[in-house]
Each structure stands twice: as C-alpha cells, then as structure tokens.
Scaffold this active site. Structure first.
Site, mmCIF file in Angstrom:
data_model
loop_
_atom_site.group_PDB
_atom_site.id
_atom_site.type_symbol
_atom_site.label_atom_id
_atom_site.label_comp_id
_atom_site.label_asym_id
_atom_site.label_seq_id
_atom_site.Cartn_x
_atom_site.Cartn_y
_atom_site.Cartn_z
ATOM 1 N N HIS A 154 0.807 -1.158 -0.203
ATOM 2 C CA HIS A 154 0.158 -0.033 -0.097
ATOM 3 C C HIS A 154 0.834 1.343 -0.003
ATOM 4 C CE1 HIS A 154 -4.432 -1.237 1.045
ATOM 5 N NE2 HIS A 154 -3.848 -2.332 0.795
ATOM 6 N N GLU A 209 -6.693 -0.352 -5.494
ATOM 7 C CA GLU A 209 -7.536 0.430 -4.812
ATOM 8 C C GLU A 209 -7.050 1.863 -5.133
ATOM 9 O OE1 GLU A 209 -5.788 -1.552 -2.511
ATOM 10 O OE2 GLU A 209 -7.082 -3.276 -2.521
ATOM 11 N N GLY A 218 -15.531 -11.648 -7.932
ATOM 12 C CA GLY A 218 -16.798 -11.702 -8.580
ATOM 13 C C GLY A 218 -16.382 -12.490 -9.831
#
Length: 323
Positions: A38, A107, A174
């Site tokens: 990150h 993200e 997904g």
C-alpha cells in the site's frame, strides 16, 4: 489440511518492526506469510505504510523457511508491469524460491498518487489482464516487445531470472475476476469465504490450484480492549471491496465507516483470547475449500503477544481442527 499464514500488514507497523514480526512468525511455526503493498493506510489510526518490496527483500534475508507473498500488488498504475516482473524475479532469487507474486486490480486509495486517475472497473480489469500477460511473458525469458491498448514494452528482458519464476496469484471478488484468475493464475486469492468464488475459478480453469484466504483477528487477554482496537483500526473492512476500491483517502474511509459500531466489528472479527472462537472464524474458509488462510493480527504493537499465543495455543488448535 489448511495451511495457516501470517500477515505482515504494512499499514500498521514500520519496516524494522515488520521484519522482526516476520522472524517471529517463522519461529512460531506459521506455514507462510503474506504482505500488503500500500501507499496509504486504510485509516489514520493505523499510522504506517512503508514500501513493501524493500521490506520483502529484508525479510527474505532475515528468514530462511517462511514462504513470502504479496497480498496484493497492483501492476497497473503505481507500477508498470515490466517493473513488477523485475521486482518479483529478484525477490524469488533473494528468497531462494520462497516467493509468490500476488496480484490484484488495486484500490484508488493507493493508485491515485501517480495522477493517472481511476477509471471504471471494466477498464481496470482490462488493464490488469494486459499487465499479467506482460509479466508472464517476461518470466518466460528473452526480449519482450508489447504494444497494447494500455501498455507499451520496448525490448525488455529480465537478466536475473530464477529457474522457476514466482507463481502468480490473482485476487478475486466476482465472476469477471474469477474468469481472469482461471485463465491466468497459478492460485486464487480472496478475502471472503464465498464458495461461489471457488466454483467460478474452477469453471474457468482453476481446478486443483491453491486458493488463499485472509482473516482479520484481534487477540488480547482483555476482550474489550481487543474490540476497541479492532473498531479503531479495522472498521474499514466492513465496506466490502466494491466500496473499498473506490475511496481515495484514509479520511474517506473514516467518513464512510463513522456509523460502524464496535459490536458490528466484533460480530465479524474474532476478538479476545477464546481459541475456539478463532477456530470457528477460520472454519468457513476451510468449508468453502480454501487451502490456505492468512491471519491478520490487528494492532502493530500487538504482534509479539499474538505470535507467542499462536505458537502455544492457536496454531495447535487450528491444525487439530483442519488437519
């Protein structure tokens, strides 16, 4: 048997402390480790975010047995995929074959810093698949030239390439990402124990490949203190990845989770020192078919007590339950 891993969470500890935690995880008997990659912490209260790849190079030298893995690196914005391939190949050499390259579509929180915007999710998935294709081509050796929709590579080559390149893991949430993982990944990565994700992975070519999950936990002999710490530092987890991928700043996560209560967090994250509660929190991953689960102990200054407790109590109980 489900293997149990340890998470080096860069958002909650500095680099020297994280190396020490990795050594402790190896000594405590964890089966593998994963490392977040990150630029920002999720919430200001976590307070850290050192560069994961420098950290992993140090951990590779400080440990001798513990497998390493990024969980996960985004190869599309902050990093060009050709650079990710070079970093991963180097780390595989430094660790003498202990590294797996975990990749995800990223993200906004971390990728916006290079000023390239944050496109719609379909575009991000398109970019991600192209990036993975480039990385795999470089792992095969030789010169790679690529002129695609999103990336250009001009006669790149990895001059220091391990005999066996790092296995590639792809994070899924997904059907679309499961299809990509089935086509491109050597293993699946997920943070939710949803059997439908594994079924979709299998349908698209993932049958028989490892699948790695991750579970936040908050050990403390004082359960109230554990609940308070989990709420303070990990309430962002309640947003789900469709939300988490879009928010641009720790303050955005603070605002989005301002109405999340401590009891809400404790309802999804085991808190305290009840071994049975931790075992039951892992069970949905085992029942779904995950072959590995990495635990995240919440609180950068609470790792040593957790590692000591894990060695004596938690790891033996998990191995008895999921042998």
């Amino acid at each position: 048997m489900v293997q149990i891993g340890y998470t080096l969470m860069t958002e909650q500890a500095g680099p020297r402390e994280l190396v020490r935690h990795a050594v402790g995880a190896e000594e405590s008997g964890f089966d593998f480790s994963v490392t977040s990659d990150h630029y920002f912490p999720w919430l200001r209260s976590q307070g850290h975010s050192p560069y994961a790849w420098s950290l992993l190079g140090a951990v590779a030298q400080a440990t001798s047995r513990l497998p390493l893995m990024t969980y996960v690196t985004c190869p599309t914005f902050r990093y060009h995929p050709a650079v990710v391939a070079q970093k991963a190949a180097t780390l595989q050499l430094l660790s003498e074959g202990r590294f797996r390259l975990g990749l995800g579509s990223g993200e906004n929180l971390n990728e916006h810093v290079v000023g390239r915007g944050w496109p719609a999710v379909d575009v991000r998935h398109e970019m991600f698949e192209e990036a993975v294709t480039i990385i795999r081509a470089l792992f095969e050796g030789g010169h790679v030239t690529h002129h695609g929709k999103h990336y250009d590579v001009d006669s790149a080559r990895l001059w220091d390439l391990p005999d066996a390149p790092p296995p590639i893991g792809i994070a899924v949430s997904g059907e679309q990402s499961c299809a990509l993982a089935g086509r491109q990944a050597d293993l699946l990565i997920a943070t939710e124990p949803k059997p439908e994700l594994l079924s979709a992975f299998d349908r698209h070519g993932g049958t028989g490949k490892p699948r790695v999950g991750q579970l936040p936990v908050c050990y403390d002999t004082d359960r109230d203190a554990a609940v308070a710490r989990a709420h303070d530092q990990f309430r962002w987890f309640a947003g789900g990845w469709k939300v988490n991928a879009e928010l641009p700043h720790p303050d955005s996560f603070a605002g989005a989770t301002q109405f999340v209560r401590p009891d809400d967090v404790a309802g999804s994250i085991p808190c305290g020192d009840d071994v049975d509660a931790f075992v039951e929190a892992v069970r949905p991953f085992a029942d779904a078919g995950f072959t590995e689960v990495a635990l995240v102990q919440i609180g950068g200054d609470q790792q040593e007590p957790f590692l000591a407790w894990s060695e004596k109590k938690l790891l033996p109980a998990l191995r008895d339950a999921f042998a």
